[in-house]
Design a protein around this motif. Structure first.
Motif, PDB file in Angstrom:
ATOM      1  N   PRO A 151       0.803  -1.227   0.000  1.00 16.10           N
ATOM      2  CA  PRO A 151       0.000   0.000   0.000  1.00 16.10           C
ATOM      3  C   PRO A 151       0.834   1.274   0.000  1.00 16.10           C
ATOM      4  N   VAL A 152       2.101   1.167  -0.409  1.00 16.54           N
ATOM      5  CA  VAL A 152       3.050   2.271  -0.310  1.00 16.54           C
ATOM      6  C   VAL A 152       3.601   2.594  -1.695  1.00 16.54           C
ATOM      7  N   LEU A 153       3.789   3.886  -1.979  1.00 19.99           N
ATOM      8  CA  LEU A 153       4.509   4.348  -3.160  1.00 19.99           C
ATOM      9  C   LEU A 153       5.565   5.366  -2.744  1.00 19.99           C
ATOM     10  N   ILE A 154       6.586   5.535  -3.573  1.00 21.65           N
ATOM     11  CA  ILE A 154       7.478   6.687  -3.445  1.00 21.65           C
ATOM     12  C   ILE A 154       6.715   7.911  -3.929  1.00 21.65           C
ATOM     13  N   ASN A 155       6.827   9.003  -3.189  1.00 20.06           N
ATOM     14  CA  ASN A 155       6.248  10.268  -3.623  1.00 20.06           C
ATOM     15  C   ASN A 155       7.273  11.372  -3.445  1.00 20.06           C
ATOM     16  N   THR A 156       7.731  11.931  -4.539  1.00 15.91           N
ATOM     17  CA  THR A 156       8.636  13.079  -4.485  1.00 15.91           C
ATOM     18  C   THR A 156       8.086  14.166  -5.390  1.00 15.91           C
ATOM     19  N   SER A 157       8.503  15.391  -5.164  1.00 19.53           N
ATOM     20  CA  SER A 157       7.933  16.511  -5.904  1.00 19.53           C
ATOM     21  C   SER A 157       8.307  16.448  -7.381  1.00 19.53           C
ATOM     22  N   PHE A 158       7.373  16.875  -8.218  1.00 18.08           N
ATOM     23  CA  PHE A 158       7.535  16.849  -9.665  1.00 18.08           C
ATOM     24  C   PHE A 158       8.346  18.080 -10.076  1.00 18.08           C
ATOM     25  N   ASN A 159       9.653  17.949 -10.008  1.00 21.23           N
ATOM     26  CA  ASN A 159      10.575  18.996 -10.440  1.00 21.23           C
ATOM     27  C   ASN A 159      11.968  18.400 -10.484  1.00 21.23           C
ATOM     28  N   VAL A 160      12.900  19.153 -11.002  1.00 21.44           N
ATOM     29  CA  VAL A 160      14.306  18.782 -10.936  1.00 21.44           C
ATOM     30  C   VAL A 160      15.033  19.834 -10.116  1.00 21.44           C
ATOM     31  N   ARG A 161      16.264  19.545  -9.783  1.00 21.65           N
ATOM     32  CA  ARG A 161      17.054  20.449  -8.947  1.00 21.65           C
ATOM     33  C   ARG A 161      17.096  21.839  -9.557  1.00 21.65           C
ATOM     34  N   GLY A 162      16.833  22.841  -8.698  1.00 21.84           N
ATOM     35  CA  GLY A 162      16.904  24.222  -9.148  1.00 21.84           C
ATOM     36  C   GLY A 162      15.606  24.772  -9.684  1.00 21.84           C
ATOM     37  N   GLU A 163      14.568  23.937  -9.825  1.00 18.75           N
ATOM     38  CA  GLU A 163      13.285  24.406 -10.355  1.00 18.75           C
ATOM     39  C   GLU A 163      12.197  24.236  -9.311  1.00 18.75           C
ATOM     40  N   PRO A 164      11.162  25.098  -9.344  1.00 19.49           N
ATOM     41  CA  PRO A 164       9.989  24.872  -8.503  1.00 19.49           C
ATOM     42  C   PRO A 164       9.204  23.651  -8.990  1.00 19.49           C
ATOM     43  N   ILE A 165       8.305  23.189  -8.159  1.00 19.88           N
ATOM     44  CA  ILE A 165       7.383  22.126  -8.554  1.00 19.88           C
ATOM     45  C   ILE A 165       6.587  22.590  -9.768  1.00 19.88           C
ATOM     46  N   VAL A 166       6.313  21.664 -10.677  1.00 23.49           N
ATOM     47  CA  VAL A 166       5.597  22.026 -11.897  1.00 23.49           C
ATOM     48  C   VAL A 166       4.189  22.508 -11.564  1.00 23.49           C
ATOM     49  N   CYS A 167       3.669  23.350 -12.434  1.00 24.70           N
ATOM     50  CA  CYS A 167       2.310  23.869 -12.274  1.00 24.70           C
ATOM     51  C   CYS A 167       1.444  23.438 -13.449  1.00 24.70           C
ATOM     52  N   THR A 168       1.827  23.801 -14.648  1.00 21.72           N
ATOM     53  CA  THR A 168       0.995  23.605 -15.831  1.00 21.72           C
ATOM     54  C   THR A 168       1.328  22.295 -16.545  1.00 21.72           C
ATOM     55  N   PRO A 169       0.453  21.861 -17.466  1.00 23.07           N
ATOM     56  CA  PRO A 169       0.796  20.711 -18.301  1.00 23.07           C
ATOM     57  C   PRO A 169       2.083  20.924 -19.100  1.00 23.07           C
ATOM     58  N   ALA A 170       2.323  22.151 -19.565  1.00 26.80           N
ATOM     59  CA  ALA A 170       3.551  22.435 -20.312  1.00 26.80           C
ATOM     60  C   ALA A 170       4.782  22.266 -19.428  1.00 26.80           C
ATOM     61  N   ASP A 171       4.716  22.725 -18.159  1.00 19.32           N
ATOM     62  CA  ASP A 171       5.826  22.519 -17.215  1.00 19.32           C
ATOM     63  C   ASP A 171       6.105  21.032 -17.052  1.00 19.32           C
ATOM     64  N   ALA A 172       5.031  20.271 -16.867  1.00 22.94           N
ATOM     65  CA  ALA A 172       5.167  18.839 -16.621  1.00 22.94           C
ATOM     66  C   ALA A 172       5.743  18.126 -17.838  1.00 22.94           C
ATOM     67  N   TYR A 173       5.273  18.489 -19.028  1.00 25.52           N
ATOM     68  CA  TYR A 173       5.758  17.831 -20.254  1.00 25.52           C
ATOM     69  C   TYR A 173       7.244  18.093 -20.449  1.00 25.52           C
ATOM     70  N   ARG A 174       7.664  19.335 -20.212  1.00 29.80           N
ATOM     71  CA  ARG A 174       9.080  19.663 -20.389  1.00 29.80           C
ATOM     72  C   ARG A 174       9.939  18.871 -19.407  1.00 29.80           C
ATOM     73  N   CYS A 175       9.522  18.806 -18.147  1.00 32.72           N
ATOM     74  CA  CYS A 175      10.288  18.065 -17.146  1.00 32.72           C
ATOM     75  C   CYS A 175      10.313  16.578 -17.479  1.00 32.72           C
ATOM     76  N   PHE A 176       9.189  16.050 -17.903  1.00 34.85           N
ATOM     77  CA  PHE A 176       9.076  14.643 -18.302  1.00 34.85           C
ATOM     78  C   PHE A 176      10.033  14.323 -19.444  1.00 34.85           C
ATOM     79  N   MET A 177      10.046  15.163 -20.445  1.00 32.38           N
ATOM     80  CA  MET A 177      10.875  14.896 -21.618  1.00 32.38           C
ATOM     81  C   MET A 177      12.360  15.083 -21.335  1.00 32.38           C
ATOM     82  N   ALA A 178      12.699  15.907 -20.375  1.00 28.34           N
ATOM     83  CA  ALA A 178      14.104  16.229 -20.111  1.00 28.34           C
ATOM     84  C   ALA A 178      14.744  15.320 -19.077  1.00 28.34           C
ATOM     85  N   THR A 179      14.014  14.352 -18.563  1.00 31.36           N
ATOM     86  CA  THR A 179      14.547  13.430 -17.557  1.00 31.36           C
ATOM     87  C   THR A 179      14.306  11.993 -18.011  1.00 31.36           C
ATOM     88  N   ASN A 180      14.715  11.069 -17.182  1.00 33.43           N
ATOM     89  CA  ASN A 180      14.505   9.652 -17.488  1.00 33.43           C
ATOM     90  C   ASN A 180      13.213   9.111 -16.897  1.00 33.43           C
TER      91      ASN A 180
END
Length: 617
Positions: free
Chosen positions: A554-583
């Motif tokens: 019943p457990v998952l890892i939960n960490t903030s949706f961002n990379v070092r140096g950036e705030p947590i994502v807000c918009t779908p565009a923020d999320a897509y860019r972070c998604f595409m730029a990481t593994n």
């Protein structure tokens, strides 16, 4: 209808909050919109969002409040600089232009920020009053003791008080330059992390060390009395008169200068982190015991930057005298915007607090899900602009089941769903999720997705009705805002295969398997737990339960949706860019799912992001 806008700005983590007839309608940090971490500018975008969420215009605002009193803060700065003159000349010269040009004219600045369309009056409260209001008024308690601790507001660094019904009263305080928050920040700086943003790194480093310098700190740096009050020996610090935190006497005491950020972390850094953490916990615990004796209250509310020290909070819940503790999720300066708005409604206007609906509310914070959400059309338009390949779901159960299976298969999933969180913690709606059973997941997520230090632990999110099976959570308590640390239940521990023991030092212990959920078990078997229930966040609870149904975990890892140096994502565009730029493997945007395989321009995004991240931090 009475609409009240609260603002925190110009110092650290600017934010806006809107309260209408006593209900918290919206709150957000400016950094999420501007993409500038800890943005201290006027929170124009956050204000625009709050008004749009309520369907109001600036002209419809009845009150605007600011979270502290600038003239009182200016008095403290002048008095401090004069006390240390001429030593503080450089610091004085650096600070004065902004004060003279902006901070001494806040009414003008706020009116200008509101496009000169607001014609009403302003309310200013003291910094720790806004902290106290943000802690008590959203809490589930009709009455409670209040404890606020931070670096410094105007003069106050620690305050004690009580909340009764729709009023708060602060009765005791500790004043600058004596500050528990600044003591912790001094060690943050000395160990090579950035002040006002790296304190949680120091807290995460502490379990790798031994608190062997605690007595030295208590003998030389801080005198702690039995009632939790304290006094610093200012000869060891430089924050009153200089541009750094520590003095040469501090460096002599510990045998070296501050660690440079690019230098390796030493055993001294780990031991100092453990030591100042231990001292901090002692002060918090003694303060709470004294406050309990003074107020005779069963419940405690907390806010201020030190209230984000979830290790101290967990110890306070376990060992302290209070039956229940509620901590403001946005405990730092951003939460002051919410505090002043609520203070105006309850304290200034004398209005009662709204009753809790027992079937749909566990407190008045609304799960701290107070930021913007995005419609399906918003999401599809953004994705189509990037020619993204995605699958759209009409069935919520099927969506949860398929995403849960992707997690169970070892994929790392970014999730944007519902309203964005208010405060520094991602609570499932702007989160990166993973399978905690993997003994490789921590290093993969740290190095290939978050681009951050390998020793940093990840937090577990757990179904509330299974939390006690996995963590030593006191009976009858939960941790919905990820602000409490508990040990992993001993029944989930596994014997070390590396031969290392608890006394072995060094960061080499980071990848040691310690439990059946190794990716979220810190080096000392602790975890910063978030519990999830169907009242505060039903969609996230559905996903977690689907994962449990498929894996028995019943457990998952939960960490903030961002990379070092950036705030947590807000918009779908923020999320897509972070998604595409990481593994990251999978991106979930409400009811739309993207898999990294086959997405166009992936290599282009990753090259750009790797470049920018190491310039940023």
């Amino acid at each position: 209808m009475t609409a009240i806008l609260g603002i925190s700005a110009f110092y650290h983590d600017s934010a806006a909050a809107l309260v209408v007839d006593g209900e918290i309608i919206a709150a957000a940090q400016e950094e999420r919109f501007t993409r500038k971490k800890h943005d201290a500018g006027f929170p124009k975008h956050a204000i625009d969002y709050c008004l749009a969420e309520a369907g109001l215009s600036i002209e419809q605002l009845d009150h605007v409040g600011f979270y502290e009193k600038p003239l009182l803060k200016f008095e403290r700065l002048l008095e401090t600089y004069l006390s240390y003159a001429p030593a503080g000349l450089r610091s004085f010269a650096k600070a004065m232009p902004q004060w003279i040009g902006q901070k001494l004219h806040l009414r003008r600045e706020i009116r200008r920020g509101l496009s000169d369309r607001y014609r009403g009056r302003f309310a200013f409260c003291e910094h720790h009053e806004s902290h106290a209001a943000s802690a008590f008024f959203p809490s589930p308690f009709d009455e409670a003791a209040i404890l606020t601790l931070d670096g410094v507001g105007e003069w106050t660094t620690t305050s004690l008080g009580v909340g009764l019904g729709h009023r708060i009263e602060l009765t005791d305080e500790i004043r600058f330059p004596h500050s528990l928050g600044l003591l912790y920040s001094a060690f943050t700086h000395y160990c090579g992390f950035r002040v006002n943003s790296g304190e949680y790194k120091l807290m995460g480093l502490a379990p790798y060390g031994s608190p062997q310098y605690s007595d030295l700190i208590l003998r030389h740096l801080i005198e702690v009395r039995e009632d939790g009050s304290f006094q610093l020996d200012l000869r060891y610090f430089n924050y009153c008169q200089g541009l750094t935190m520590t003095s040469s006497r501090f460096h002599q005491l510990f045998g070296r200068g501050p660690r440079k950020p690019e230098m390796p972390i030493s055993q001294l850094d780990m031991d100092l982190a453990a030591s100042v953490q231990e001292v901090t916990e002692q002060v918090v615990l003694k303060s709470a015991i004294h406050l309990h004796e003074k107020t005779k209250q069963r419940n405690l509310c907390m806010a201020g930057g030190v209230a984000l020290n979830c290790v101290a909070n967990g110890r306070l819940l376990r060992e302290g005298p209070f039956e229940n503790i509620w901590i403001q999720p946005a405990a730092g300066d951003a939460g002051g915007a919410l505090g002043i708005a609520l203070l105006i409604w309850h304290q200034l206007l004398g209005q009662p607090r709204p009753h809790l609906n027992s079937t749909s509310q566990l407190d008045r914070q609304h799960g701290s899900l107070l930021g913007p959400r995005f419609t399906e059309s918003d999401i599809l338009q953004s994705l189509d602009e990037h020619q993204a390949i995605y699958t759209r779901y009409d069935d919520a159960e099927r969506l949860a089941g398929d995403v849960a299976q992707l997690l169970a298969d070892g994929n790392v999933v970014g999730r944007v769903s519902g309203r964005m969180e208010f405060g520094p913690r991602a609570l499932g709606n702007r989160s990166i999720l993973g399978d905690p059973r993997s003994d490789e997941m921590q290093s993969v997520m740290n190095q290939k997705i978050k681009f951050r230090e390998s020793f940093r632990p990840f937090a577990p999110v757990v179904l509330a009705d299974h939390a006690a099976d996995y963590f030593d959570i006191p009976h009858g308590h939960d941790s919905p805002y990820m602000l409490l640390v508990f040990n992993v239940a001993k029944s989930k521990w596994v014997e070390s295969m590396s031969g290392m023991t608890e006394t072995d030092g060094g960061l080499q212990r980071v990848n040691e398997v310690r439990s059946t959920i190794p990716a979220v078990t810190h080096v000392d078997h602790s975890a910063r737990v978030q519990t999830v229930d169907a009242v505060r966040n039903p969609d996230f609870e559905r996903l977690l339960r689907a994962f449990y149904d498929r894996t028995g975990c019943p457990v998952l890892i939960n960490t903030s949706f961002n990379v070092r140096g950036e705030p947590i994502v807000c918009t779908p565009a923020d999320a897509y860019r972070c998604f595409m730029a990481t593994n990251m493997d999978v991106l979930v945007l409400e009811n739309v799912v993207l898999k990294k395989a086959g997405q166009p321009r992936a290599a282009e995004y990753q090259a750009e992001e790797h470049l920018s991240q190491f310039e940023l931090d």
